[in-house]
Write a protein that holds these residues in place. Structure first.
Motif, short mmCIF file in Angstrom:
data_model
loop_
_atom_site.label_atom_id
_atom_site.label_comp_id
_atom_site.label_asym_id
_atom_site.label_seq_id
_atom_site.Cartn_x
_atom_site.Cartn_y
_atom_site.Cartn_z
N TRP A 47 27.90 26.33 29.71
CA TRP A 47 26.63 26.08 30.40
C TRP A 47 26.61 26.94 31.64
O TRP A 47 27.67 27.26 32.22
CB TRP A 47 26.51 24.61 30.78
N ALA A 49 23.79 28.09 35.22
CA ALA A 49 22.49 28.09 35.90
C ALA A 49 22.54 29.11 37.02
O ALA A 49 23.53 29.19 37.76
CB ALA A 49 22.17 26.71 36.46
N HIS A 169 20.31 25.34 42.48
CA HIS A 169 19.29 25.74 41.50
C HIS A 169 18.19 24.69 41.59
O HIS A 169 18.41 23.51 41.30
CB HIS A 169 19.87 25.79 40.08
N ALA A 172 16.13 22.00 38.02
CA ALA A 172 17.11 21.69 36.99
C ALA A 172 16.50 20.87 35.85
O ALA A 172 16.98 20.94 34.71
CB ALA A 172 18.28 20.92 37.59
N SER A 203 27.58 26.45 39.21
CA SER A 203 26.93 27.58 38.53
C SER A 203 27.34 27.72 37.06
O SER A 203 26.58 28.28 36.27
CB SER A 203 27.20 28.90 39.25
N ASP A 230 13.00 28.52 32.65
CA ASP A 230 13.62 27.42 33.41
C ASP A 230 13.24 26.07 32.84
O ASP A 230 14.02 25.11 32.91
CB ASP A 230 13.19 27.52 34.88
N ASN A 261 20.78 29.40 29.92
CA ASN A 261 19.45 29.48 30.51
C ASN A 261 19.56 30.13 31.88
O ASN A 261 20.10 29.54 32.82
CB ASN A 261 18.83 28.09 30.62
N SER A 262 19.04 31.35 32.01
CA SER A 262 19.05 32.07 33.28
C SER A 262 17.64 32.23 33.82
O SER A 262 17.28 33.29 34.33
CB SER A 262 19.72 33.44 33.10
#
Length: 428
Positions: A47, A49, A169, A172, A203, A230, A261-262
């Protein structure tokens, strides 16, 4: 005999995480050179972010105030599995060293509670606490924890000293919980009485072992984009963003692969923003190129560059006119950098947005020009025509009402599922 040895090895790993050396580990500084030197051998993506500067964000969060004698518990869902895990923590936008007094990881039960038998103490260089310099990041040591793809994992961080504003981030769309004092070892979520929908300092979760996540396969997919990637409009704690659903499609097809997911809400190709992250080209190395095992990236950016030209937003200044040619030049930059690392690039066409606050004849003409280039230039290795599949049957300039979250530009959960279905899995 082999099973006995495996149990012994797992027990020793767990014991080493509990009986750690005293003192504080010191993380290395960050920056592009450090990013290129990340020792990723043996680790796969679970995972991730992208991180952002502390800001007020889109709903109340704790980024600008930070933490002091507080515990933060964060829940994420991995799309890659393994038998051991580690986390990465970022202080990229910190102005002072960040002290983590302790951390744990566990499989999520529900809300802020965890499965007790899976709770593991995390160490950093075999120490329970770590100090991350301003602008830096760190990775924990491995913790024995069996995780299956699509399982939720809970990461808990205890901040004894004041942290100052927190690298985070913003959007979320998943619960993060806060408690006063040290509750990193809690099994229940009773002490965690405060909640936001942002992630703080966390991250990455990386995995290894178990045949999956052994670090040998180069199969990670990265979805790189703005709020549509996002997951704006998908709902909280639902895991209905289109990259989530793409990962589920891949698994159902018998080709399970990590999908990261960026996306950053409001992100731009051409300019940095306090609220919307660094421009795409600046963050592309750490959010795509330096993730472990990346094979392909799907790029869906440009809507905000086009749209923000038409409105005066206090969260994004300046707001210069951005041409279609400038958007295309930014795509070419990203494509070139990915190809230099042997990464396939799939271009996503920009969704219709008629009825949104920044839809004008001029912005529509730019979208049409950019989408035509994406479809016909041959610059991408493949194209996913999100615009075509998401358009209203009665008006191709507008989002299909069945897929509209209500603002004429962001899809709802059904729309995100349609986007995931539009991706040709063989193109990845």
């Amino acid at each position: 005999m082999r099973s006995s040895l495996l149990r012994l090895s797992t027990s020793l790993l767990a014991l080493s995480a509990v009986v750690a050396a005293s003192g504080v580990a010191t993380a290395r500084p960050g920056g592009p050179a450090a990013d290129r030197e990340r020792p990723r051998t043996g680790w796969s993506a679970g995972w991730a972010a992208p991180v952002q500067r502390p800001s007020a964000g889109f709903e109340p969060n704790w980024a600008e105030t930070g933490f002091a004698d507080q515990t933060v518990r964060q829940v994420v869902r991995v799309t890659g599995g393994g038998t051991a895990a580690r986390i990465r923590l970022s202080n990229r936008y910190g102005t002072a060293p960040l002290r983590i007094a302790g951390a744990t990881i566990a499989r999520t039960a529900h809300g802020a509670s965890v499965h007790p038998a899976t709770l593991r103490g995390l160490t950093f260089g075999h120490r329970r606490s770590v100090e991350i310099p301003a602008g830096g990041e760190t990775a924990s040591d491995a913790a024995p924890l069996r995780l299956a793809p699509f399982e939720s994992v809970t990461v808990t961080l205890y901040f004894r000293r004041p942290t100052g504003p927190a690298t985070f981030h913003a959007q979320a769309y998943a619960g993060s919980y806060r408690a006063d004092g040290d509750h990193r070892g809690d099994r229940t979520g009773a002490a965690f009485t405060e909640r936001t929908h942002s992630w703080y300092h966390l991250s990455d979760v990386e995995v290894t072992g178990g045949g999956q996540g052994d670090g040998k396969a180069r199969d990670t997919v990265v979805a790189f984009g703005d709020s549509i990637t996002d997951g704006f409009g998908s709902g909280n704690d639902t895991d209905q963003r289109w990259p989530d659903l793409l990962a589920e499609r891949l698994a159902a097809a018998g080709t399970p692969r990590p999908v990261l997911n960026s996306g950053i809400g409001g992100n731009l190709l051409r300019h940095d923003s306090r609220w919307y992250g660094e421009r795409a080209g600046a963050r592309f190395p750490r959010d795509v190129l330096d993730k472990p095992g990346v094979r392909s990236v799907i790029i869906l950016e440009g809507l905000n560059d086009i749209g923000f030209s038409e409105v005066d937003l206090p969260t994004y200044q300046p707001n210069p006119q951005i041409s279609a040619d400038e958007v295309i030049a930014s795509y070419r930059e990203l494509i070139g950098r990915a190809h230099a690392r042997g990464i396939r690039v799939i271009g996503g066409t920009i969704l219709p947005f008629k009825g949104a606050e920044y839809h004008t004849a001029r912005s529509e003409a730019k979208r049409a020009a950019v989408n035509e280039w994406i479809r016909t230039s041959g610059a991408f290795d493949a194209v996913v025509d999100f615009a075509e599949v998401m358009a209203s049957p009665s008006d191709p300039l507008a989002l299909d009402p069945a897929y509209d979250s209500g603002d004429a530009k962001h899809p709802n959960a059904a729309g995100y599922r349609r986007m995931a279905e539009a991706v040709d899995l063989t193109a990845l």
